[in-house]
Write a protein that holds these residues in place. Structure first.
Motif, PDB file in Angstrom:
ATOM      1  N   LYS A  99       8.773  13.179 -13.629  1.00  0.00           N
ATOM      2  CA  LYS A  99       9.058  12.032 -14.487  1.00  0.00           C
ATOM      3  C   LYS A  99      10.020  11.095 -13.768  1.00  0.00           C
ATOM      4  N   VAL A 100       9.704   9.813 -13.753  1.00  0.00           N
ATOM      5  CA  VAL A 100      10.579   8.782 -13.204  1.00  0.00           C
ATOM      6  C   VAL A 100      10.842   7.784 -14.318  1.00  0.00           C
ATOM      7  N   ALA A 101      12.091   7.756 -14.776  1.00  0.00           N
ATOM      8  CA  ALA A 101      12.445   6.938 -15.945  1.00  0.00           C
ATOM      9  C   ALA A 101      11.483   7.275 -17.087  1.00  0.00           C
ATOM     10  N   GLU A 102      10.724   6.276 -17.574  1.00  0.00           N
ATOM     11  CA  GLU A 102       9.895   6.532 -18.753  1.00  0.00           C
ATOM     12  C   GLU A 102       8.455   6.904 -18.428  1.00  0.00           C
ATOM     13  N   VAL A 103       8.082   7.037 -17.149  1.00  0.00           N
ATOM     14  CA  VAL A 103       6.697   7.373 -16.809  1.00  0.00           C
ATOM     15  C   VAL A 103       6.606   8.791 -16.246  1.00  0.00           C
ATOM     16  N   ASP A 104       5.409   9.363 -16.328  1.00  0.00           N
ATOM     17  CA  ASP A 104       5.181  10.742 -15.914  1.00  0.00           C
ATOM     18  C   ASP A 104       4.427  10.820 -14.589  1.00  0.00           C
TER      19      ASP A 104
ATOM     20  N   PRO B  72       5.759   4.921  -9.227  1.00  0.00           N
ATOM     21  CA  PRO B  72       6.014   4.606 -10.637  1.00  0.00           C
ATOM     22  C   PRO B  72       5.982   3.101 -10.885  1.00  0.00           C
ATOM     23  N   LEU B  73       5.610   2.738 -12.096  1.00  0.00           N
ATOM     24  CA  LEU B  73       5.735   1.352 -12.562  1.00  0.00           C
ATOM     25  C   LEU B  73       6.475   1.408 -13.885  1.00  0.00           C
ATOM     26  N   THR B  74       7.766   1.090 -13.840  1.00  0.00           N
ATOM     27  CA  THR B  74       8.639   1.206 -15.007  1.00  0.00           C
ATOM     28  C   THR B  74       9.126  -0.167 -15.457  1.00  0.00           C
ATOM     29  N   GLU B  75       9.769  -0.187 -16.602  1.00  0.00           N
ATOM     30  CA  GLU B  75      10.354  -1.435 -17.107  1.00  0.00           C
ATOM     31  C   GLU B  75      11.328  -2.023 -16.094  1.00  0.00           C
TER      32      GLU B  75
ATOM     33  N   ALA C 241       0.863  -1.178   0.000  1.00  0.00           N
ATOM     34  CA  ALA C 241       0.000   0.000   0.000  1.00  0.00           C
ATOM     35  C   ALA C 241       0.901   1.230   0.000  1.00  0.00           C
ATOM     36  N   ALA C 242       1.203   1.723  -1.203  1.00  0.00           N
ATOM     37  CA  ALA C 242       2.152   2.834  -1.362  1.00  0.00           C
ATOM     38  C   ALA C 242       1.371   4.139  -1.442  1.00  0.00           C
ATOM     39  N   GLY C 243       1.034   4.686  -0.280  1.00  0.00           N
ATOM     40  CA  GLY C 243       0.276   5.920  -0.223  1.00  0.00           C
ATOM     41  C   GLY C 243       1.162   7.147  -0.186  1.00  0.00           C
ATOM     42  N   ASP C 244       0.528   8.299  -0.105  1.00  0.00           N
ATOM     43  CA  ASP C 244       1.246   9.575  -0.018  1.00  0.00           C
ATOM     44  C   ASP C 244       0.550  10.434   1.029  1.00  0.00           C
TER      45      ASP C 244
ATOM     46  N   SER D 176       5.855   9.650  -8.001  1.00  0.00           N
ATOM     47  CA  SER D 176       6.523  10.038  -6.764  1.00  0.00           C
ATOM     48  C   SER D 176       7.257   8.824  -6.213  1.00  0.00           C
ATOM     49  N   GLY D 177       8.503   9.029  -5.811  1.00  0.00           N
ATOM     50  CA  GLY D 177       9.305   7.925  -5.300  1.00  0.00           C
ATOM     51  C   GLY D 177      10.300   7.447  -6.347  1.00  0.00           C
TER      52      GLY D 177
END
Length: 349
Positions: free
Chosen positions: A48-53, A78-81, A7-10, A56-57
């Motif tokens: 932006k984190v790697a290839e996603v916009d 983020p959910l990246t490659e 559960a990755a909240g903010d 946070s984190g």
């Protein structure tokens, strides 16, 4: 064995809200093993984190927290490659936002990870905020508030030329008639406004008895107040520019709680400065945060809020509830309601 969940909240959709809604949606005490992670948004702006916009984190932090987890519920993680490659146990990634912009959908599909999202979570809050900006801009509340805070009680605001306009009896144009625009229309109609709608994807019967479907050109020509509710696409990007603003009646009001890319803000500032626009209200901008030297900060008759139209406590709870319900469906082997890549859904073992 329990299903492992992150559960990755903010600081808006809190980790404890995600956990509580998961517990309510999946009431069997031993069914879920939940770990919470606190992300820094909005105290630290997303980016932006790697290839996603709009995430946070860091990838490293998410990889560490996701190791061995089968499900992630989050708003901003983020959910990246790279994350997908490092976390092969992940099966379901639920984003509690109107769209999964922080997830690489192509990579998720290749890795067999279903990605869900939460459409409509902030429709009520954004509609209400839009109404607040319409009323504030139509009555010049931004400027009079600033003057009074500085100790100036200006009687000239009662001059005919400086008075605002009423909703009752006004023609109001809504560009877009989705979950937000339709709510705004119902309230404004109840207040006595005549509602025009431009939305090429809406059938006439959807607005019958409430509004009139018209072209964008007719809407701009007839409306004393125009409010934008369209999505940003190749078709709508920059749809309201200098020529469109010039076609609006002198003294009209323009409001945007949708996306900054729909509108030419330099043209808006020119129209406010020369009096063609009588007021404006904005919650979204081409650059966020708004730069210190932005013309919007000194333009007359404008009411500004910092992209908070969707910020209500109810939205945080709705967002958590929507993704928790998707987790419950997934565990029961039922079809997911809001899945961006249904072809990636795995058969639960």
């Amino acid at each position: 064995m329990p299903t492992t969940v992150l559960a990755a909240g903010d600081h808006f959709v809190l980790p404890r809200l995600l956990t509580q809604e998961l517990r309510d949606a999946v009431p069997e005490p031993a069914a879920l093993d939940i770990r919470e992670l606190q992300l820094p948004w909005p105290h630290t702006p997303f980016g932006k984190v790697a290839e996603v916009d709009e995430a946070s984190g860091s990838e490293d932090d998410i990889i560490e927290a996701l190791r061995g987890k089968q499900i992630c519920v989050t708003q901003m993680a983020p959910l990246t490659e790279r994350i997908l490659t490092a976390c092969p146990d992940l099966e379901l990634f639920c984003v509690s936002r109107g769209g999964p912009v922080n997830a690489n959908l192509d990579a998720a599909t290749r890795h067999g990870v279903a990605v869900c999202y939460a459409p409509g979570r902030n429709a009520v809050a954004t509609a209400e905020h839009t109404l607040a900006l319409i009323l504030a801009a139509a009555r010049g509340i931004g400027d009079v508030h600033a003057d009074l805070k500085q100790g100036a009680w200006r009687g000239d605001y009662y001059d005919y030329a400086n008075c605002g306009i009423e909703i009752d009896g006004s023609t109001i144009g809504l560009v877009g008639f989705g979950a937000i625009g339709s709510r705004v229309a119902r309230v404004l109609a109840a207040m006595g406004a005549t509602i025009l709608v431009h939305d090429p994807y809406v059938r006439p019967e959807a607005v019958r008895g409430l509004a009139q479907l018209v072209t964008l050109e007719e809407l701009l020509d007839r409306s004393r107040i125009v409010s934008l509710h369209a999505r940003v696409t190749d078709e709508t990007r920059g749809m309201i520019g200098r020529a469109q603003i010039a076609s609006m009646p002198r003294g009209a009001v323009l409001v945007n709680c949708a996306r900054g890319a729909l509108l030419d803000y330099d043209a808006v500032c020119d129209a406010l400065n020369d009096g063609h626009l009588g007021g404006a209200g904005f919650d979204v901008y081409p650059d966020e945060p708004v730069p210190a030297g932005s013309r919007l900060l000194s333009a007359p008759g404008v009411v500004l809020t910092p992209h908070i139209a969707g910020a209500s406590r109810e939205v945080a709870h709705k967002a958590a509830r929507i993704v928790a319900a998707e987790v419950a469906r997934y565990l029961r082997g039922e079809p997911l309601t809001h899945c961006a890549n249904p072809e990636a859904v795995r058969t639960r073992r």
